[in-house]
Design a protein around this motif. Structure first.
Motif, short mmCIF file in Angstrom:
data_model
loop_
_atom_site.label_atom_id
_atom_site.label_comp_id
_atom_site.label_asym_id
_atom_site.label_seq_id
_atom_site.Cartn_x
_atom_site.Cartn_y
_atom_site.Cartn_z
N TRP A 258 0.46 25.61 36.94
CA TRP A 258 0.79 24.19 36.64
C TRP A 258 0.19 24.03 35.14
CZ3 TRP A 258 4.25 20.59 36.32
CH2 TRP A 258 3.92 19.61 35.80
N GLN A 259 -0.80 24.71 34.63
CA GLN A 259 -1.39 24.19 33.59
C GLN A 259 -0.32 25.06 32.16
OE1 GLN A 259 -5.20 25.90 33.53
NE2 GLN A 259 -6.09 24.37 34.82
N ALA A 260 0.19 26.01 32.81
CA ALA A 260 1.05 26.66 31.93
C ALA A 260 2.57 25.88 31.90
CB ALA A 260 1.39 28.11 32.23
N LYS A 261 3.03 25.28 33.02
CA LYS A 261 4.09 24.68 33.14
C LYS A 261 4.00 23.20 32.54
CE LYS A 261 6.07 26.63 37.48
NZ LYS A 261 6.54 26.47 38.89
N GLU A 262 2.75 22.68 32.63
CA GLU A 262 2.95 21.38 32.08
C GLU A 262 2.85 21.37 30.42
OE1 GLU A 262 -0.27 17.60 32.85
OE2 GLU A 262 -1.22 19.55 32.66
N ARG A 263 2.23 22.51 29.90
CA ARG A 263 2.30 22.65 28.50
C ARG A 263 3.85 22.84 28.14
NH1 ARG A 263 -1.87 27.30 27.01
NH2 ARG A 263 -0.69 26.80 24.69
N ALA A 264 4.53 23.63 28.90
CA ALA A 264 5.80 23.90 28.64
C ALA A 264 6.77 22.84 28.85
CB ALA A 264 6.26 25.14 29.66
N LEU A 265 6.46 21.83 29.58
CA LEU A 265 7.28 20.97 29.99
C LEU A 265 7.02 19.75 28.72
CD1 LEU A 265 7.11 20.79 33.87
CD2 LEU A 265 9.28 21.05 32.27
#
Length: 698
Positions: A258-265
């Motif tokens: 989620w940390q990676a997805k949150e940054r991407a989003l």
């Protein structure tokens, strides 16, 4: 049973049990102080039970707050006093006059199904109530029976996942399943968890059951990614590359994903949206209304003060407080962010269901509904009036949990829910069914009664609180009928006859698990498998579920081995003996039915045994059949081990083969056994013929 008649009468009025019949059929009295504590948690004054009851009866309204009637049938509603006129305000805007006969309001048989309003004129004023006109039963949506796969979505990592199975993986799974001839894919709850780390690994302890978990998004398949500049897409791709190696790990790390997805989003969110995208988000927010705004407000405040709202500053703990409105305006950008995430979830869920339908599935995705929410999260904050925050849902003591179970989830407040016209329950069901072909209700018996434990008490010191199941079922059936969805109720365990009859009458399917389909042999009294023809028709039949052993785990005794290692068994020798007996009983039954060849002295290969069990399943008359994707590669580890927290990695295990090597979604779809299981479950239901007479042969 209480020694106080006044307390007993008060408890009966508020539908709180003073005794019950336990798992062994023995009566159990509930202590007076527990009954009082449960009533107090429901807001009932127990200092003088007789006076409280007298006041409750004297102050009862002219109309009950919610009236539920069956579509196509006339009905009468008792009034507590005379009325001069009455009308029904239908949800489509039509107004109909209603007849009043004395103290009875007469409802005609031609009222359309829906959520309407009753208005009664009396004493110079008006009294209103919610009117729910519900189907008597769900329509039969299927011709014959259907089969499909059951899976924990987070386990289904593919080569392109971000370390956790996601909604694009679900879309891939539905398209592949439909090509196999499957009609359904049953997945774990998609409910929203906490908006900040650490994320709760359990899908069954959500923060909200009305909204979705953004952790299941695939960022590069959003419309916003497709419209972003090349350099932004490259940054998103680079973030994906940092977590894709985790697809091959033996542990699900939701937080890293989620940390990676949150940054991407976040990179995509700040890009200037086009006019169409702006309009789509604005329309989604309008449609979501105050419920969506409230959820987004909770998430924004949780980013500042943590996910547990009881720990927030006092002025923010009530969603209606003026300080909350002020903060909402200050955090408008964060509210928009959380609304946008929900839009993305909605779009990718729709894509998965569309893929299911396009592949030929008659049902598509069946979403699981958890039994409750955490006592400190989004729904607990927003719905404080309709959730009983002073109580926890659980289960009374039984043979497997002698101290009972406390799930730390607040129950619905039965009176407040009725006064709200069951709107929060309706919103929840509608949300789950928004892009679904079906819904599975975890702990279906909770629509009838819940074991409620006062906070601070042990799990055995609780009482059953009864609900208006007719109203809850009416809402459920009305929403399911509108969505064209099937309903499955998890009813494993001891079920009162009236509950089973009510669910069957309304065409709500039950759950039949092969591991539990054992009955006493008429001759020896030993527990033997129930013949295929004696299984229920109105049910979804499967070998197992997320809380029980996989097929390979059952055959190898892994469910006994791991509990023995963790010290969870009172008598390991007895458990091992029981496991060996059940395995032998199933092997003998498969041979007697001709599914497996006669005993030749050689061990039966595990894969052959498992396929034989699925053949047995395919011969039942059950309307729906479910197969676990874990079984096609011989996984021995069950997703969740009840009674543990961190002693066992519940909800954090990927699917692995028999040697413990993690398997990707591509591996599962290519597994030869997947096609073999599909063949056994996809045959004509002519195999599901009556076999009651063969039960005696065992």
């Amino acid at each position: 049973m209480t020694d106080s008649p006044a307390l007993a009468a008060l408890a009966e009025h508020y539908r709180v049990a003073t005794g019950y019949e336990n798992w062994a059929g023995h009566p159990v009295d509930i202590a007076d102080d527990v009954v009082e504590a449960v009533l107090a948690a429901l807001g009932v004054d127990v200092s003088d039970p007789a006076a409280t009851l007298r006041l409750a009866r004297e102050s009862a309204p002219l109309l009950p707050p919610t009236v539920v009637v069956d579509v196509g049938l006339p009905a009468g509603v008792d009034l507590r006093g005379p009325a001069t006129a009455a009308r029904a305000e239908l949800e489509d805007g039509e107004v109909r006059g209603l007849a009043v006969a004395g103290h009875e309001l007469l409802l005609p048989a031609d009222l359309p199904p829906g959520f309407h309003r009753l208005v009664v004129e009396a004493g110079g004023g008006e009294v209103s109530a919610t009117l729910i006109v519900a189907p008597t039963a769900l329509p039969d949506l299927l011709d014959g029976r259907s089969w499909g796969w059951a899976a924990q979505l987070y386990q289904l990592r593919s080569e392109r996942s971000w370390g956790v199975g996601d909604l694009e993986d679900l879309r891939t799974l539905t398209a592949w399943s439909g090509a196999q001839g499957a009609d359904l894919v049953l997945v774990n709850p998609m409910h929203a968890g906490p908006p900040v780390s650490p994320l709760d690994p359990s899908p069954y302890s959500p923060s909200s059951r009305r909204f979705r978990a953004p952790q299941y998004l695939r960022p590069e398949l959003t419309l916003d990614y497709l419209a972003a500049p090349d350099e932004v897409r490259a940054q998103v791709d680079a973030l994906a590359a940092t977590v894709r190696p985790a697809n091959h790990s033996d542990s699900i790390d939701r937080d890293a994903s989620w940390q990676a997805k949150e940054r991407a989003l976040a990179l995509l969110f700040v890009q200037p949206p086009g006019a169409d995208r702006t309009a789509a988000l604005a329309g989604f927010i309008r449609e979501g209304g105050e419920a969506l705004q409230g959820f987004a407000t909770y998430c924004a405040i949780a980013e500042l003060h943590g996910p547990a709202f009881p720990d927030w500053p006092a002025e923010l703990r009530d969603p209606r407080a003026p300080e909350v409105a002020t903060l909402r305006a200050e955090l408008a950008d964060r509210l928009l962010w959380h609304c946008w995430l929900q839009l993305l979830c909605d779009e990718q869920l729709a894509a998965a269901q569309d893929a299911a339908r396009e592949s030929g599935m008659r049902i598509g995705v069946i979403h699981d509904l958890a039994v409750g929410v955490t006592s400190y999260g989004a729904d607990a904050w927003a719905l404080q009036g309709t959730l009983a925050g002073g109580l926890h849902i659980g289960a009374p003591p039984d043979a497997f949990n002698q101290r009972g179970q406390d799930w730390s989830l607040p129950p619905w407040h039965p009176t407040a829910l009725a006064e709200a016209g069951y709107a929060p329950f309706r919103e929840m069901i509608r949300s789950v069914l928004r892009h679904a072909g079906g819904i599975r209700i975890d702990h279906m018996l909770g629509l009838f009664r819940l074991w409620c434990i006062p906070k601070g008490e042990s799990a055995d010191r609780g009482a059953f609180v009864y609900y208006d199941h007719r109203a809850l079922l009416g809402v459920l059936l009305l929403e399911a009928a509108r969505a064209g969805a099937v309903v499955i109720g998890e009813d494993v365990g001891t079920v009162a006859p009236y509950v089973a009859e009510e669910l069957a009458r309304r065409h709500v399917l039950g759950c039949d698990l092969l591991w539990f389909q054992l009955g006493p042999d008429p001759g020896s009294g030993e527990m033997r498998p129930v013949m295929p023809g004696d299984w229920r028709e109105l049910a979804m039949a499967s070998l197992t579920t997320h809380d029980l052993p996989t097929a390979a785990g059952f055959l190898q005794g892994e469910h006994v081995r791991v509990r023995e290692r963790l010290g969870l068994l009172r008598d390991p020798d007895a458990e091992w003996a029981q496991a060996r007996h059940e395995r032998a009983a199933w092997l003998d039954a498969l041979r007697r039915k001709g599914i497996l060849p006669p005993d030749d002295g050689q061990p039966v290969p595990e894969e052959t045994f498992i396929l034989g069990l699925y053949e047995w399943l395919g011969r039942t008359p059950a309307r729906l059949l479910g197969a676990s994707l874990s079984d096609v590669v011989g996984d021995v580890r069950q997703p969740n081990l009840p009674g543990t927290i961190d002693e066992y990695p519940s909800w954090r295990l990927p699917i692995a083969d028999g040697q413990g090597h993690p398997q990707l979604l591509e591996d599962l779809m290519a597994a030869p056994m997947a096609a073999q299981v599909a063949h056994r479950l996809g045959r004509s239901d002519s195999l599901a013929s009556g076999n009651s007479d063969l039960q005696r042969e065992l």
